[in-house]
Design a protein around this motif. Sequence first.
Motif, PDB file in Angstrom:
ATOM      1  N   SER A  80       0.848  -1.425   0.136  1.00  0.00           N
ATOM      2  CA  SER A  80       0.019  -0.023  -0.102  1.00  0.00           C
ATOM      3  C   SER A  80       0.686   1.352   0.044  1.00  0.00           C
ATOM      4  O   SER A  80       0.533   2.117  -0.625  1.00  0.00           O
ATOM      5  CB  SER A  80      -1.135  -0.017   1.321  1.00  0.00           C
ATOM      6  N   GLY A  81       1.866   1.260   0.709  1.00  0.00           N
ATOM      7  CA  GLY A  81       2.724   2.367   0.824  1.00  0.00           C
ATOM      8  C   GLY A  81       3.642   2.547  -0.279  1.00  0.00           C
ATOM      9  O   GLY A  81       3.755   3.759  -0.891  1.00  0.00           O
ATOM     10  N   PHE A  82       3.964   1.525  -0.900  1.00  0.00           N
ATOM     11  CA  PHE A  82       4.721   1.491  -2.179  1.00  0.00           C
ATOM     12  C   PHE A  82       3.766   1.952  -3.639  1.00  0.00           C
ATOM     13  O   PHE A  82       4.286   2.868  -4.370  1.00  0.00           O
ATOM     14  CB  PHE A  82       5.536   0.226  -2.583  1.00  0.00           C
ATOM     15  N   MET A  83       2.781   1.715  -3.348  1.00  0.00           N
ATOM     16  CA  MET A  83       1.740   1.927  -4.682  1.00  0.00           C
ATOM     17  C   MET A  83       1.447   3.589  -4.282  1.00  0.00           C
ATOM     18  O   MET A  83       1.436   4.213  -5.517  1.00  0.00           O
ATOM     19  CB  MET A  83       0.522   1.159  -4.426  1.00  0.00           C
ATOM     20  N   LYS A  84       1.354   4.034  -3.199  1.00  0.00           N
ATOM     21  CA  LYS A  84       1.193   5.273  -3.142  1.00  0.00           C
ATOM     22  C   LYS A  84       2.297   6.260  -3.390  1.00  0.00           C
ATOM     23  O   LYS A  84       2.148   7.298  -4.112  1.00  0.00           O
ATOM     24  CB  LYS A  84       0.725   5.834  -1.432  1.00  0.00           C
ATOM     25  N   PHE A  85       3.392   5.628  -3.072  1.00  0.00           N
ATOM     26  CA  PHE A  85       4.837   6.232  -3.570  1.00  0.00           C
ATOM     27  C   PHE A  85       4.948   6.294  -5.049  1.00  0.00           C
ATOM     28  O   PHE A  85       5.233   7.651  -5.477  1.00  0.00           O
ATOM     29  CB  PHE A  85       5.790   5.514  -3.126  1.00  0.00           C
ATOM     30  N   ALA A  86       4.584   5.414  -5.886  1.00  0.00           N
ATOM     31  CA  ALA A  86       4.405   5.516  -7.219  1.00  0.00           C
ATOM     32  C   ALA A  86       3.535   6.268  -7.961  1.00  0.00           C
ATOM     33  O   ALA A  86       3.612   6.898  -8.908  1.00  0.00           O
ATOM     34  CB  ALA A  86       4.370   3.868  -7.581  1.00  0.00           C
ATOM     35  N   ILE A  87       2.302   6.184  -7.237  1.00  0.00           N
ATOM     36  CA  ILE A  87       1.159   6.860  -7.813  1.00  0.00           C
ATOM     37  C   ILE A  87       1.762   8.425  -7.764  1.00  0.00           C
ATOM     38  O   ILE A  87       1.333   9.181  -8.564  1.00  0.00           O
ATOM     39  CB  ILE A  87      -0.323   6.457  -7.555  1.00  0.00           C
ATOM     40  N   ASN A  88       2.034   8.837  -6.474  1.00  0.00           N
ATOM     41  CA  ASN A  88       2.239  10.332  -6.366  1.00  0.00           C
ATOM     42  C   ASN A  88       3.409  10.785  -7.227  1.00  0.00           C
ATOM     43  O   ASN A  88       3.286  11.802  -7.568  1.00  0.00           O
ATOM     44  CB  ASN A  88       2.890  10.404  -4.908  1.00  0.00           C
ATOM     45  N   ARG A  89       4.372   9.956  -7.531  1.00  0.00           N
ATOM     46  CA  ARG A  89       5.257  10.375  -8.692  1.00  0.00           C
ATOM     47  C   ARG A  89       4.580  10.609  -9.999  1.00  0.00           C
ATOM     48  O   ARG A  89       5.225  11.094 -11.013  1.00  0.00           O
ATOM     49  CB  ARG A  89       6.446   9.269  -8.614  1.00  0.00           C
TER      50      ARG A  89
END
Length: 274
Positions: A80-89
């Motif tokens: 979940s945290g990594f997905m948010k990291f990628a979507i934010n970028r």
Amino acid sequence: MAGGRRWEAMELDCLVNIFQRLGIEDLTLGVPFVCKSWYRASLDPICWKVLDFQALDFMPWSNFSKRFMRRYSPQHFSFSGFMKFAINRSHGGVVELRFPLLIGASLKDLVHASNLCPRLKIAVLPRIMLEDEEHIPELVGKWKDLERLEMESKPSSFSEIATQINLNCKSFTGLRMFGSIKKEDVLAITKSLPKIKYLCLSRSYLCKKELLAIVDGCRELEKLIVNDCIGFEADEEVLKRASAITTFEHEGSKLYDDLGYDTDECDIHHVRVI
């Protein structure tokens, strides 16, 4: 080489053009740590338009998870945290999103993606809890540009999903799912998705009557894939009725399974984990 051009001196737009072809692991753990110019190029939202999480292992003990922890030092690591990291970028520019197959994703992950990826064209959804399936239609309906939807199983809310696609996704052309394909599912496909061009129902229970209803009701089908299905054989009638479809794949499909079933009483035997 002396006098030669250096990679870090390449124009930013050229670097972005190259990096957008890389996978998430390289964009996250490789490119940004080469030099400052590569780091700046890796932050361009164009590099994050395609998020394919399926090739990554998000288990805490995996090499990828450990490397990410060493590089970025988060308090803890999770999909979940990594997905948010990628979507934010991506700054909301994601056009293709593929959730991981092994660990799946929570309803919160799907809601987050639905809200922050409004331009999505290709969505590959994971298995989710049965009690959460009723929320999928609303989430899918937010993707106005959706062209293709893939699901690791047929959700109980499929008819509502098809309705939302019909109402909101005017460019929709492709669907993949598997499970027990019943009369109500076929009606949803032919009524709500009559202009579909690509349909994959491989590894499903699909009887001949329902298969022919799809063939007759989806006149714009260009590719129909029903490999390894139970419930029909590609006899002369099936082949004749499907002759107008450019690509019709049916390898491995048979009327009965190995236990002799020929009805959807045996759903449990046909819904297989990939």
